[in-house]
Every structure is written in structure tokens, then in C-alpha cells.
Design a protein around this motif. Structure first.
Motif, PDB file in Angstrom:
ATOM      1  N   VAL A 144      45.768  40.748  30.600  1.00  0.00           N
ATOM      2  CA  VAL A 144      44.891  40.022  31.519  1.00  0.00           C
ATOM      3  C   VAL A 144      45.611  39.749  32.833  1.00  0.00           C
ATOM      4  N   ASP A 145      46.844  39.260  32.734  1.00  0.00           N
ATOM      5  CA  ASP A 145      47.620  38.932  33.932  1.00  0.00           C
ATOM      6  C   ASP A 145      47.862  40.174  34.797  1.00  0.00           C
ATOM      7  N   ASN A 146      48.206  41.294  34.165  1.00  0.00           N
ATOM      8  CA  ASN A 146      48.442  42.526  34.930  1.00  0.00           C
ATOM      9  C   ASN A 146      47.176  43.006  35.627  1.00  0.00           C
ATOM     10  N   ARG A 147      46.068  42.884  34.952  1.00  0.00           N
ATOM     11  CA  ARG A 147      44.795  43.310  35.554  1.00  0.00           C
ATOM     12  C   ARG A 147      44.454  42.456  36.771  1.00  0.00           C
ATOM     13  N   ILE A 148      44.628  41.155  36.646  1.00  0.00           N
ATOM     14  CA  ILE A 148      44.363  40.248  37.761  1.00  0.00           C
ATOM     15  C   ILE A 148      45.321  40.529  38.918  1.00  0.00           C
ATOM     16  N   ARG A 149      46.599  40.718  38.588  1.00  0.00           N
ATOM     17  CA  ARG A 149      47.598  40.975  39.623  1.00  0.00           C
ATOM     18  C   ARG A 149      47.298  42.270  40.377  1.00  0.00           C
ATOM     19  N   CYS A 150      46.860  43.309  39.664  1.00  0.00           N
ATOM     20  CA  CYS A 150      46.533  44.577  40.328  1.00  0.00           C
ATOM     21  C   CYS A 150      45.422  44.385  41.353  1.00  0.00           C
ATOM     22  N   SER A 151      44.396  43.615  40.993  1.00  0.00           N
ATOM     23  CA  SER A 151      43.299  43.370  41.923  1.00  0.00           C
ATOM     24  C   SER A 151      43.760  42.538  43.112  1.00  0.00           C
ATOM     25  N   HIS A 193      46.851  42.394  44.329  1.00  0.00           N
ATOM     26  CA  HIS A 193      47.693  43.263  45.153  1.00  0.00           C
ATOM     27  C   HIS A 193      46.838  44.136  46.062  1.00  0.00           C
ATOM     28  N   ALA A 194      45.776  44.720  45.494  1.00  0.00           N
ATOM     29  CA  ALA A 194      44.901  45.590  46.281  1.00  0.00           C
ATOM     30  C   ALA A 194      44.227  44.799  47.403  1.00  0.00           C
ATOM     31  N   ALA A 195      43.801  43.568  47.095  1.00  0.00           N
ATOM     32  CA  ALA A 195      43.141  42.738  48.104  1.00  0.00           C
ATOM     33  C   ALA A 195      44.101  42.380  49.229  1.00  0.00           C
ATOM     34  N   LEU A 196      45.320  41.977  48.878  1.00  0.00           N
ATOM     35  CA  LEU A 196      46.304  41.599  49.896  1.00  0.00           C
ATOM     36  C   LEU A 196      46.754  42.810  50.712  1.00  0.00           C
ATOM     37  N   GLU A 197      46.866  43.947  50.062  1.00  0.00           N
ATOM     38  CA  GLU A 197      47.218  45.163  50.791  1.00  0.00           C
ATOM     39  C   GLU A 197      46.151  45.485  51.830  1.00  0.00           C
ATOM     40  N   CYS A 248      33.148  43.912  43.078  1.00  0.00           N
ATOM     41  CA  CYS A 248      32.916  43.244  44.363  1.00  0.00           C
ATOM     42  C   CYS A 248      34.106  43.397  45.297  1.00  0.00           C
ATOM     43  N   VAL A 249      35.314  43.172  44.766  1.00  0.00           N
ATOM     44  CA  VAL A 249      36.490  43.263  45.645  1.00  0.00           C
ATOM     45  C   VAL A 249      36.760  44.713  46.030  1.00  0.00           C
ATOM     46  N   ARG A 250      36.508  45.665  45.113  1.00  0.00           N
ATOM     47  CA  ARG A 250      36.691  47.074  45.467  1.00  0.00           C
ATOM     48  C   ARG A 250      35.739  47.481  46.593  1.00  0.00           C
ATOM     49  N   ALA A 251      34.489  47.003  46.513  1.00  0.00           N
ATOM     50  CA  ALA A 251      33.518  47.319  47.559  1.00  0.00           C
ATOM     51  C   ALA A 251      33.927  46.706  48.893  1.00  0.00           C
ATOM     52  N   ALA A 252      34.433  45.458  48.848  1.00  0.00           N
ATOM     53  CA  ALA A 252      34.871  44.791  50.077  1.00  0.00           C
ATOM     54  C   ALA A 252      36.061  45.523  50.695  1.00  0.00           C
ATOM     55  N   ILE A 253      36.971  45.994  49.850  1.00  0.00           N
ATOM     56  CA  ILE A 253      38.124  46.742  50.344  1.00  0.00           C
ATOM     57  C   ILE A 253      37.677  48.062  50.959  1.00  0.00           C
ATOM     58  N   ALA A 254      36.728  48.736  50.312  1.00  0.00           N
ATOM     59  CA  ALA A 254      36.260  50.037  50.791  1.00  0.00           C
ATOM     60  C   ALA A 254      35.635  49.939  52.174  1.00  0.00           C
ATOM     61  N   ARG A 255      34.942  48.831  52.445  1.00  0.00           N
ATOM     62  CA  ARG A 255      34.310  48.683  53.761  1.00  0.00           C
ATOM     63  C   ARG A 255      35.162  47.856  54.727  1.00  0.00           C
ATOM     64  N   HIS A 282      37.243  42.013  55.639  1.00  0.00           N
ATOM     65  CA  HIS A 282      38.275  41.006  55.426  1.00  0.00           C
ATOM     66  C   HIS A 282      37.721  39.641  55.011  1.00  0.00           C
ATOM     67  N   PRO A 283      36.634  39.145  55.615  1.00  0.00           N
ATOM     68  CA  PRO A 283      36.099  37.853  55.161  1.00  0.00           C
ATOM     69  C   PRO A 283      35.694  37.871  53.689  1.00  0.00           C
ATOM     70  N   ALA A 284      35.081  38.975  53.244  1.00  0.00           N
ATOM     71  CA  ALA A 284      34.675  39.062  51.831  1.00  0.00           C
ATOM     72  C   ALA A 284      35.898  39.117  50.920  1.00  0.00           C
ATOM     73  N   ILE A 285      36.943  39.812  51.356  1.00  0.00           N
ATOM     74  CA  ILE A 285      38.174  39.864  50.564  1.00  0.00           C
ATOM     75  C   ILE A 285      38.794  38.473  50.466  1.00  0.00           C
ATOM     76  N   ARG A 286      38.818  37.750  51.595  1.00  0.00           N
ATOM     77  CA  ARG A 286      39.361  36.390  51.584  1.00  0.00           C
ATOM     78  C   ARG A 286      38.535  35.479  50.686  1.00  0.00           C
ATOM     79  N   ASP A 287      37.205  35.624  50.725  1.00  0.00           N
ATOM     80  CA  ASP A 287      36.352  34.815  49.844  1.00  0.00           C
ATOM     81  C   ASP A 287      36.679  35.086  48.379  1.00  0.00           C
ATOM     82  N   TRP A 288      36.932  36.344  48.068  1.00  0.00           N
ATOM     83  CA  TRP A 288      37.272  36.703  46.689  1.00  0.00           C
ATOM     84  C   TRP A 288      38.609  36.064  46.289  1.00  0.00           C
TER      85      TRP A 288
END
Length: 209
Positions: A135-142, A144-148, A82-89, A92-98
Motif C-alpha cells: 500500500v505504501d509503495n503504491r501511494i508513494r509511486c503516485s 512521486h509522479a505528481a511531484l515530478e 484522476c491524478v494520472r489524467a491531471a498529470i497528462a494534461r 497543476h491546480p488539479a495535481i495540487r488538489d490531489w
């Protein structure tokens, strides 16, 4: 990054899948109620009705059981697609919701207890510590991508790291409050956290301007 599961889990019959599901559900309840450290394979076998020998054929250790539970939980909750799709398009509102989900405080209390058990056991068990770090690294990577995608990257990696830590700290804090004080107004707490993150993002936007 994904959590590694035991090789024996790669090919399973429907009956084996059902047994494994029952075993993980039982272990999850025992870990949340009694603590990971205080729950042994014999207890899991007694509560699940599955013989200890069969459990060891499915999972080499208690740590492999906790790895499987953690993997399932992060897959279901993180919603990386979901967050990857929101980033691709560039939505921003969907990324913030995530991002807001990190402090929404709407998980069942049992799941909150399960997470805190993993964290507590990670302090004394190197294998569980490795699981928690994955688990923590995986969450942090997502995150980071959302904030970027929201432009936080443009004001420096240190700022983004701090904001990731802030989001995770707020989420874990909410989880702890739910466990210790179930009467906490989670909606108001989440709204306050959301306003705090909005302020942080707005400050960074002003820096860019």
C-alpha cells in the motif's frame, strides 16, 4: 503495484459478492474496534452470521481479509485515474488538489483507526507488514509522479523523496490527532499543512529559477 486477492475471489455470483461485502464490512468494524491482533475468525463468524468454514473458503486467512480491505480502501481513496489524467494534461491546480487530500483529515474516524491497526499489526506480523508495504509503495509511486509533474524532479531525487515523506508524515499525523483528539480543528490543521507544502514547492521553484 496492486494487492493480490485470493484466487477464490476471481469468479463470484451476486450472492457470493453480497456475502463477501457483508463479511468485509463486519471484519472492518471488528478490526477497528478491537484491534486486528485481538480479533479472530470465530469472532468475525459470530458477528457476521457467516460460518467459519465458509469464511475460509472465501479467504485463506485473516491476513487475506485485511489485504482485501486495504485493496478496496486504496482503490477508493487514492484515485489514481484522476491524478494520472491531471498529470497528462499538465493541470497543476488539479495535481495540487490531489496532493492536498493527503492531509485533508476528512476520513471517518473509524477508517483512521483501521489504518492505524494495520500499521500496528505490521510491526509484529510479517504478512501484514508486506500488505502495508505494498500500500505504501503504491501511494508513494503516485505521489512521486505528481511531484515530478510539478517540477520537483528537476532539483534532485533526494529532495523529492523527502517531500514525499513529509506529505505522508503530515497525513499520518493528522490521522493520529483525529483518533486521540477528536476535537482537533482539522480544517485549520489542513490549511497549515497546505501552507507548509506550498512553501516547500515555492523554495524548489526558486532553486530552478
Amino acid at each position: 503495484m496492486t494487492l493480490a486477492l485470493p484466487p477464490c475471489c476471481s469468479r463470484r455470483t451476486p450472492r457470493a459478492d453480497e456475502r463477501r461485502r457483508h463479511l468485509l464490512d463486519t471484519a472492518r468494524t471488528l478490526f477497528a474496534d478491537n484491534g486486528f491482533h485481538q480479533t479472530g475468525m470465530a469472532q468475525i463468524a459470530a458477528a457476521s452470521g457467516i460460518k467459519v468454514g465458509q469464511i475460509y473458503r472465501d479467504f485463506a486467512s485473516k491476513e487475506d481479509i485485511i489485504a482485501a480491505i486495504a485493496s478496496e480502501d486504496v482503490e477508493a481513496w487514492l484515485q489514481e485515474d484522476c491524478v494520472r489524467a491531471a498529470i497528462a494534461r499538465n493541470d497543476h491546480p488539479a495535481i495540487r488538489d490531489w496532493i492536498n487530500r493527503f492531509y485533508a483529515c476528512d476520513e471517518p474516524v473509524e477508517e483512521c483507526r483501521m489504518m492505524t491497526e494495520i500499521m500496528a499489526e505490521a510491526a509484529r506480523n510479517p504478512r501484514v507488514a508486506d500488505i502495508y508495504r505494498e500500500v505504501d509503495n503504491r501511494i508513494r509511486c503516485s505521489l512521486h509522479a505528481a511531484l515530478e509533474a510539478l517540477g520537483v524532479d528537476c532539483v534532485g531525487i533526494v529532495d523529492r523523496d523527502v517531500l514525499v515523506d513529509l506529505v505522508l508524515a503530515l497525513g499520518l499525523g493528522s490521522m493520529m490527532r483525529r483518533i486521540v483528539h477528536p476535537e482537533t480543528d482539522c480544517q485549520k490543521l489542513a490549511e497549515s499543512f497546505r501552507a507548509l507544502i506550498d512553501t516547500q514547492l515555492a523554495a524548489r521553484a526558486e532553486t530552478l529559477g
